[in-house]
Write an enzyme that holds these catalytic residues in place. Structure first.
Site, PDB file in Angstrom:
ATOM      1  N   HIS A 192       0.866  -1.181   0.000  1.00 35.84           N
ATOM      2  CA  HIS A 192       0.000   0.000   0.000  1.00 35.84           C
ATOM      3  C   HIS A 192       0.900   1.227   0.000  1.00 35.84           C
ATOM      4  O   HIS A 192       1.702   1.424   0.904  1.00 35.84           O
ATOM      5  CB  HIS A 192      -0.911   0.017   1.225  1.00 35.84           C
ATOM      6  CG  HIS A 192      -1.902   1.144   1.191  1.00 35.84           C
ATOM      7  ND1 HIS A 192      -3.178   0.998   0.663  1.00 35.84           N
ATOM      8  CD2 HIS A 192      -1.806   2.442   1.584  1.00 35.84           C
ATOM      9  CE1 HIS A 192      -3.818   2.156   0.740  1.00 35.84           C
ATOM     10  NE2 HIS A 192      -3.004   3.042   1.296  1.00 35.84           N
ATOM     11  N   CYS A 193       0.749   2.057  -1.017  1.00 34.96           N
ATOM     12  CA  CYS A 193       1.634   3.214  -1.207  1.00 34.96           C
ATOM     13  C   CYS A 193       0.913   4.495  -0.835  1.00 34.96           C
ATOM     14  O   CYS A 193      -0.107   4.840  -1.421  1.00 34.96           O
ATOM     15  CB  CYS A 193       2.084   3.287  -2.663  1.00 34.96           C
ATOM     16  SG  CYS A 193       3.176   4.691  -3.008  1.00 34.96           S
ATOM     17  N   LYS A 194       1.465   5.205   0.132  1.00 32.93           N
ATOM     18  CA  LYS A 194       0.820   6.439   0.563  1.00 32.93           C
ATOM     19  C   LYS A 194       1.094   7.594  -0.394  1.00 32.93           C
ATOM     20  O   LYS A 194       0.385   8.594  -0.381  1.00 32.93           O
ATOM     21  CB  LYS A 194       1.288   6.812   1.963  1.00 32.93           C
ATOM     22  CG  LYS A 194       2.763   7.062   2.086  1.00 32.93           C
ATOM     23  CD  LYS A 194       3.134   7.259   3.531  1.00 32.93           C
ATOM     24  CE  LYS A 194       4.638   7.400   3.690  1.00 32.93           C
ATOM     25  NZ  LYS A 194       5.015   7.548   5.090  1.00 32.93           N
TER      26      LYS A 194
END
Length: 410
Positions: A202-204
């Site tokens: 999951h890439c912020k």
């Protein structure tokens, strides 16, 4: 908004100390969780208790603690990177892109000699345009499993996961939260609160999960951003050298014919010329160069890391699991500590700090190349199964690291 998990409470290890998840839950002086915070958290967290058969979990809906604030998984599943709330790192990313674009095309490329100027416009413009397109696609794509996208109603709130009924969120390729059958490599991400096909992380920075549907757009985003920063650094260094050697080479635009003072420069040529002093241009150039170098270091590391993963035919999630298994095998004594078990199970990578379990100090260093860039959290079974939450023998994960994102789960 970053990973955490159920049960991140600090555990009292004695009258004057506690074994903390790094969340600052203890009252000063006695090392005990504050009563107010305990009252808020107890209804939502998975607590650990000792039984003759080992550590087990009392089952309650899961929550995440972030800087002494209770954070629940979103009740409405996120569709993509533009689902609210936006992450502030996502906002920073777009602000930096706009700022570097203005600096490149409005200030420094117009200073180049005519032949180099048009080459720079074409090459840099092409890279920046490509980056814009793939960045938008990576953010806009719904990375959810195909059955989730076909059958899930995103407007309906998600149920809480009850561990008294199910050991894992995903069992036999069926998600008990999304209520759909999923494929083998699908994981349930708590940040998005949905099943993601081919989960990588999951890439912020794009505020979205990276899975099989958008991985190559994500990879292209990183690669094009790296290439664009290399181009901008080359332009800035050329301008700096020419300014020191022969400033007149940088004043070839026809509009400089009306500027007699050599200490005056024009910005935003050729459409909206603005006169400024040399000091202003130098300050802008130094700031852009510094920002460019910092971005290039981090993006370059991330690009090399993902090239390595593709060469090994691994996902980031699988890499973390393998690293965790290796570190666990080297420190078997640590796994026997019931207090460490409260904080084991999740590897977190993120901005500012890279979290890991107590026995994963070396793993923490080995993941430095992905630090500051993509931030996510996973847990690993004691038997090493590729699950994103706890395994049968290790049912109580807890949040580790700086707590900016939530874990995936399966």
């Amino acid at each position: 908004m970053a990973p955490g998990s159920a049960g991140p409470l600090a555990v009292s290890a004695g009258p004057d100390c506690c074994i903390p998840s790094p969340l600052g839950l203890c009252d000063s002086g006695r090392g005990r969780p504050s009563q107010d915070l305990m009252a808020q958290v107890l209804p939502f967290c998975v607590l650990q208790m000792d039984t003759p058969s080992g550590s087990q979990c009392s089952v309650t809906p899961e929550a995440i603690l972030n800087n002494e604030k209770l954070v629940l998984p979103p009740r409405i599943s996120r569709v993509n990177g533009w689902s609210l709330p936006l992450h502030y790192f996502q906002v920073v990313t777009w602000a930096v892109f706009v700022g570097l674009s203005l600096a490149s095309f409005g200030i420094f490329i117009p200073l180049l000699p005519h032949s180099w100027k048009y080459i720079a416009y074409v090459v840099t413009g092409g890279i920046f345009s490509f980056h814009l397109v793939v960045h938008l696609i990576a953010s806009c794509i719904d990375p959810g499993d195909s059955n989730v996208r076909l059958m899930k109603n995103y407007s309906q709130p998600m149920p809480f996961f009850d561990r008294s009924k199910h050991a894992h969120v995903i069992q036999n390729q069926f998600c008990h939260l999304c209520k759909v059958t999923v494929n083998k490599k699908t994981k349930h991400c708590i940040s998005c609160n949905k099943c993601v096909s081919g989960f990588d992380h999951h890439c912020k920075w794009i505020n979205n999960c990276v899975g099989s549907r958008n991985y190559w757009f994500f990879f292209s985003t990183v690669a094009s951003a790296t290439a664009g920063m290399l181009c901008l650094i080359a332009i800035l260094l050329y301008v700096l050298v020419q300014y020191l050697v022969n400033p007149r080479v940088l004043r070839t635009d026809p509009k400089y014919e009306d500027v007699k003072n050599m200490n005056t420069w024009l910005l935003f040529l050729p459409l909206f010329p603005v006169q400024v002093q040399t000091l202003i241009v130098v300050i802008i150039g130094m700031l852009v160069l510094l920002l460019d170098f910092l971005g290039l270091v981090h993006l370059g590391q991330l690009l090399i890391f993902h090239i390595y993963l593709k060469a090994k035919k691994m996902t980031t999630f699988e890499y973390l699991i393998n690293t965790r298994k290796e570190e666990s095998s080297k420190h078997p004594a640590v796994r026997k500590d019931p207090y460490v078990q409260m904080d084991k199970g999740f590897l977190q990578q993120g901005d500012g700090a890279l979290g890991s379990s107590a026995q994963g100090v070396k793993a923490k260093s080995s993941l430095l190349i992905h630090k500051h860039l993509c931030h996510f959290c996973t847990s690993v079974n004691q038997d090493g199964d590729l699950t994103a939450r706890e395994g049968d023998e290790d049912p109580c994960p807890s949040a580790l690291g700086d707590g900016h994102h939530r874990p995936v789960a399966s």
